[in-house]
Design a protein around this motif. Structure first.
Motif, mmCIF file in Angstrom:
data_model
loop_
_atom_site.group_PDB
_atom_site.id
_atom_site.type_symbol
_atom_site.label_atom_id
_atom_site.label_comp_id
_atom_site.label_asym_id
_atom_site.label_seq_id
_atom_site.Cartn_x
_atom_site.Cartn_y
_atom_site.Cartn_z
ATOM 1 N N ILE A 56 0.919 -1.223 -0.017
ATOM 2 C CA ILE A 56 -0.061 0.099 -0.069
ATOM 3 C C ILE A 56 0.716 1.298 -0.122
ATOM 4 C CG2 ILE A 56 -1.854 1.314 1.094
ATOM 5 C CD1 ILE A 56 -2.513 -1.588 2.848
ATOM 6 N N VAL A 83 0.820 4.988 1.105
ATOM 7 C CA VAL A 83 -0.208 6.040 1.974
ATOM 8 C C VAL A 83 0.329 7.421 1.403
ATOM 9 C CG1 VAL A 83 -0.615 6.801 4.123
ATOM 10 C CG2 VAL A 83 -0.531 4.281 3.702
ATOM 11 N N LEU A 86 -7.558 3.240 7.159
ATOM 12 C CA LEU A 86 -6.383 2.355 6.653
ATOM 13 C C LEU A 86 -6.693 0.998 7.145
ATOM 14 C CD1 LEU A 86 -3.535 4.818 6.967
ATOM 15 C CD2 LEU A 86 -4.954 4.416 4.859
ATOM 16 N N ILE A 107 -3.779 -1.529 7.702
ATOM 17 C CA ILE A 107 -2.413 -1.670 7.269
ATOM 18 C C ILE A 107 -1.672 -2.948 7.842
ATOM 19 C CG2 ILE A 107 -2.072 0.808 6.351
ATOM 20 C CD1 ILE A 107 -0.563 1.220 8.710
ATOM 21 N N LYS A 135 0.990 -5.195 6.579
ATOM 22 C CA LYS A 135 1.454 -4.868 5.190
ATOM 23 C C LYS A 135 2.734 -3.945 5.011
ATOM 24 C CE LYS A 135 -2.772 -6.340 3.914
ATOM 25 N NZ LYS A 135 -2.746 -7.607 3.260
ATOM 26 N N ILE A 156 4.326 -0.787 3.720
ATOM 27 C CA ILE A 156 3.804 0.429 3.620
ATOM 28 C C ILE A 156 4.672 1.366 3.040
ATOM 29 C CG2 ILE A 156 2.545 2.504 4.455
ATOM 30 C CD1 ILE A 156 1.205 -0.199 4.695
ATOM 31 N N LEU A 203 1.566 5.464 11.949
ATOM 32 C CA LEU A 203 1.503 4.076 11.234
ATOM 33 C C LEU A 203 2.085 3.110 11.646
ATOM 34 C CD1 LEU A 203 1.972 5.350 7.404
ATOM 35 C CD2 LEU A 203 -0.194 4.993 8.392
ATOM 36 N N PRO A 214 1.912 -2.600 11.056
ATOM 37 C CA PRO A 214 2.141 -2.678 9.586
ATOM 38 C C PRO A 214 3.538 -3.990 9.753
ATOM 39 C CG PRO A 214 3.178 -0.625 9.942
ATOM 40 C CD PRO A 214 2.287 -1.022 11.259
#
Ligand code: IMP
Ligand code: MG
Length: 175
Positions: free
Chosen positions: A33, A35, A85, A87, A90, A92, A112, A117
Motif C-alpha cells: 500500500i 499511503v 486504513l 495496514i 502490510k 507500506i 502508522l 504494519p
C-alpha cells in the motif's frame, strides 16, 4: 511579495528521468500500500504509482497538517484519514512532496507504526536536508534541494503554483 525564479530549478525532463529510475527501485521492494499525503503529495504519488504499475499495489490518502502559526511547524502533526486504513501486516510506502523539518513525516510514520504494519518506508520528491530538526531519514528521495522555498509538482505557496510540472523556487520581489 514573491515571484517565481526565471528558470525552473528542476525541469520536467529531469523530473521524468529521475522518477523513472526511482520507480524502478521502488518496484523491487514489494510494497502493498502507498499511503500518500494530501495535498502536496498527490502529483508525485500519481507520477510514481503509474510507473510502479503493479496490479496489486493499493493507494490510500491521509491528510497531515502541523499545529502552529502557519509559518513554522510546531512539531505536532495532526493526521486525518488514519481510521480508514487497514495496514496490519502490510508493507507500506509513505509518499510526500518534501521532507523539510521532518516533523510531518515523523508524525505520520509513528502513527502508522502503531497500527501494526510489517514495514514502513518513506519516499519524498524533495529533501531539504539543511532544515531537518526531527530525527528521521527518508528511504527514497527524488532530489536533494537547497534551503529555498520550492513550488510546483504538488508544492504550493498559499495554494498557488501546485500544478506546475517543473520545480521552481520563489524569490522575494521588490515592491
Ligand atoms: P516538515 O514537517 O517541516 O518536514 O514539512 C513538510 C511539509 O511542509 C511538506 O509536506 C510541505 O507541505 C510543506 N513544505 C515544506 N517546505 C516547503 C517548500 O519549500 N515549499 C512548499 N511547501 C513546503
Ligand atoms: Mg505537505
Amino acid at each position: 511579495m514573491y515571484r517565481m525564479s526565471r528558470q525552473p530549478l528542476i525541469s520536467k525532463k529531469e523530473i521524468d528521468e529521475r522518477l523513472d529510475t526511482l520507480a524502478e527501485e521502488l518496484r523491487s521492494e514489494n510494497f502493498d500500500i502507498v499511503v500518500s499525503t494530501l495535498l502536496g503529495g498527490f502529483i508525485f504519488t500519481a507520477d510514481i504509482c503509474r510507473r510502479i504499475a503493479k496490479p496489486e499495489l493499493k493507494v490510500a490518502f491521509i491528510k497531515a497538517s502541523s499545529y502552529g502559526d502557519g509559518t513554522e511547524s510546531s512539531g505536532k502533526v495532526k493526521i486525518s484519514g488514519l481510521e480508514s486504513l487497514n495496514i496490519a501486516g502490510k508493507n507500506i510506502l509513505v509518499i510526500d512532496d518534501i521532507l523539510d523539518t521532518g516533523n510531518t513525516m515523523l508524525g505520520i510514520t509513528n502513527a502508522l507504526r502503531d497500527m501494526g504494519p510489517n514495514k514502513v518506508k518513506t519516499c519524498v520528491l524533495l529533501n531539504k536536508q539543511a532544515r531537518r530538526t526531527a530525527d528521521i531519514r527518508t528511504d527514497f528521495v527524488g532530489f536533494e534541494v537547497e534551503n529555498k522555498f520550492i513550488v510546483g509538482c504538488g508544492l504550493d505557496y498559499a495554494g498557488d503554483y501546485r500544478t506546475l510540472p517543473e520545480i521552481w523556487t520563489l524569490e522575494e520581489a521588490d515592491g
